[in-house]
Enzyme design. Structure first.
Site, PDB file in Angstrom:
ATOM      1  N   GLU A 203       0.888  -1.178   0.000  1.00 29.70           N
ATOM      2  CA  GLU A 203       0.000   0.000   0.000  1.00 29.70           C
ATOM      3  C   GLU A 203       0.910   1.207   0.000  1.00 29.70           C
ATOM      4  O   GLU A 203       1.428   1.608   1.050  1.00 29.70           O
ATOM      5  CB  GLU A 203      -0.895  -0.029   1.249  1.00 29.70           C
ATOM      6  CG  GLU A 203      -1.810  -1.236   1.338  1.00 29.70           C
ATOM      7  CD  GLU A 203      -2.990  -1.159   0.378  1.00 29.70           C
ATOM      8  OE1 GLU A 203      -3.339  -0.071  -0.091  1.00 29.70           O
ATOM      9  OE2 GLU A 203      -3.556  -2.229   0.085  1.00 29.70           O
ATOM     10  N   CYS A 237      -2.390   9.145   2.171  1.00 26.66           N
ATOM     11  CA  CYS A 237      -2.012   8.663   0.849  1.00 26.66           C
ATOM     12  C   CYS A 237      -3.100   8.931  -0.178  1.00 26.66           C
ATOM     13  O   CYS A 237      -2.830   8.931  -1.369  1.00 26.66           O
ATOM     14  CB  CYS A 237      -1.711   7.178   0.925  1.00 26.66           C
ATOM     15  SG  CYS A 237      -3.047   6.269   1.674  1.00 26.66           S
TER      16      CYS A 237
END
Ligand SMILES: NC(=O)c1ccc[n+]([C@@H]2O[C@H](COP(=O)([O-])OP(=O)(O)OC[C@H]3O[C@@H](n4cnc5c(N)ncnc54)[C@H](O)[C@@H]3O)[C@@H](O)[C@H]2O)c1
Ligand SMILES: O=CCCC(=O)O
Length: 432
Positions: A203, A237
């Site tokens: 991720e 993010c």
């Protein structure tokens, strides 16, 4: 206790200690207390979800039985038999997590791992070890046995060693990493070079485009932009980073956006009413400052902010820049700070071309439109794992979270997140 019961109990211990956990997080990483409280709930939701998931037929207990007389190619003598499939736990997992979501990035991995029957060792960011340690204490109180979920807090040097060990030790069957693309690639390289071939979930970094089409409801677009850009001071993010605004609505959108940005209250996250805290470090603030300076030197206009905030070394003013160029670092690389870097476009194709040519990341993307055609079709043309249409917050336990390209491999949340911890075994029984 059943694994689902353990996860439910852990979630309940987390909720009972919600205020303490949130306070710890705000002290550790600076996000305002209401955001930390939100993260506690978000983090606990992964444990609730996977507590139920491990009871579902397609979870660990599931599998299929396929009666078939034809399992071999026609050239080989037919065999009558039954195909059976089982979902089995992958085994021992090694996890590395970042500082920006010190709690939820751990439960999003450990929840499905426990549900699937895997054990895990977690190395949290050296910047937020206390939240991870508190989570471990609560897991023990909930009955999660030692050895099923353990936290290892390490300094920088030992962190590198930990990375090498989980990537190359044959006893570790899967790694899952959340953090920068740079470190993700180091781990993938280590996995490729030593030990058995193993499952890896990555991720990684974002740099999300946010597109405002000329037919957008501008108030909706501004609300979505504020929610997605300034969450955790821009340090998520999935924060929107690269703003593309149709030339016909640039003035209206930016004027309304600047009005909202001016309402952000910067300060100590423990103080009521504060809506934006510090960046994680002085170095992070300097990095944002440098990128803004470069964009301004290249011709961008500062509509609001554009400087270090007087509240302290780690604080940067919520900022809106107009007229950046796609070569600016603030546009083409993930900024992790409270800066809207905007430019205009005049057609869908041009917007897509700018998005694709300025970055190889593919985590989240956002766009605002009232056209049903664009709602369904523009998202198909975007090379991103997640797309928000007229919405700035798309993270949810029920959704598959993850990216493509430089943003990683694999999904977390949803039943897809559980599959990452299962191997499907197929058994053929001949009963001719
Ligand atoms: N895609 C996602 O779900 C997601 C979620 C949160 C954050 N992120 C990304 O994370 C980044 C910010 O987090 P960060 O600054 O903590 O990232 P980072 O990559 O610097 O650190 C992440 C973790 O990796 C560890 N680490 C650093 N070097 C290592 C090495 N050589 N070997 C093994 N471990 C190592 C750190 O100690 C930390 O625990 C941003 O790029 C952000 O986009 C992605
Ligand atoms: O920083 C990325 C994770 C945040 C989220 O899950 O929305």
């Amino acid at each position: 206790m059943h694994r689902g019961g353990l996860l439910k109990s852990w979630a309940s211990h987390i909720r009972q200690n919600k205020k303490d956990l949130a306070t710890l997080m705000t002290y550790e990483c600076g996000k305002p207390l209401p955001e930390s409280l939100g993260e506690v709930e978000y983090g606990a939701s992964f444990l609730d979800f996977y507590a139920s998931e491990c009871l579902r037929p397609n979870g660990l207990g599931g599998g299929t039985i396929i009666p078939t007389p034809f399992v071999k190619p026609p050239s080989v003598k037919n065999t009558r038999g039954t195909v059976m499939t089982y979902n089995e736990a992958v085994g021992v997992c090694g996890f590395i997590t970042p500082w920006n979501f010190p709690l939820a990035m751990i439960t999003r991995k450990v929840g499905p791992a426990i549900a699937a029957g895997c054990t895990s060792l977690v190395k949290p960011s050296e910047l937020t070890p206390l939240t991870a340690m508190a989570l471990e204490v609560l897991a023990r109180r909930a009955g999660v046995p030692e050895g099923v979920f353990n936290v290892l807090t390490l300094g920088e040097e030992d962190t590198r060693r930990f990375g090498e060990v989980i990537c190359t030790d044959d006893r570790v069957k899967k790694i899952s990493f959340t953090g920068s693309t740079r470190v993700g690639k180091i781990l993938l390289k280590q996995c490729a070079e030593g030990g058995i071939v193993k499952k890896a979930s990555m991720e990684l970094g974002g740099n999300a485009p946010f597109v405002v089409f000329s037919d957008a409801d501008i108030d909706v677009a501004v609300k979505a932009a504020m929610a997605s850009k300034f969450r955790n001071a821009g340090q998520t993010c999935v924060c929107s980073d690269r703003f593309l605004i149709h030339e016909d609505v640039e003035e209206e959108f930016l004027e309304k956006l600047v009005g909202e940005v001016k309402k952000i209250k910067v300060g100590d996250g423990m103080v009521a009413g504060v809506t934006m805290g510090p960046l994680i470090s002085t170095k992070a603030r300097e990095g944002v400052e440098e990128k803004v300076k470069e964009a301004v030197a290249n011709g961008a206009e500062v509509l609001v902010g554009g400087e270090r905030h007087e509240f302290g070394e780690q604080y940067y003013m919520p900022t809106v820049l107009k007229g950046v160029i796609k070569e600016d670092n603030i546009f083409k690389t993930e900024t992790f700070g409270p800066v809207v870097a905007s430019m205009t476009f005049s057609s869908d194709d041009e917007a897509l071309d700018i998005i694709k040519s300025s970055s190889k990341t593919g985590l989240a993307s956002y766009y605002c439109t009232q056209s049903a055609d664009r709602m369904f079709n523009f998202s198909r043309r975007l090379e991103h794992g997640m797309v928000g249409v007229n919405e700035g917050i798309i993270s949810s336990v029920v959704a598959p979270f993850g990216g493509v390209g430089e943003s990683g491999i694999g999904r977390e949340g949803n039943s897809s997140g559980m599959r990452e911890y299962l191997e499907e075994k197929y058994v053929f029984v001949n009963h001719n």
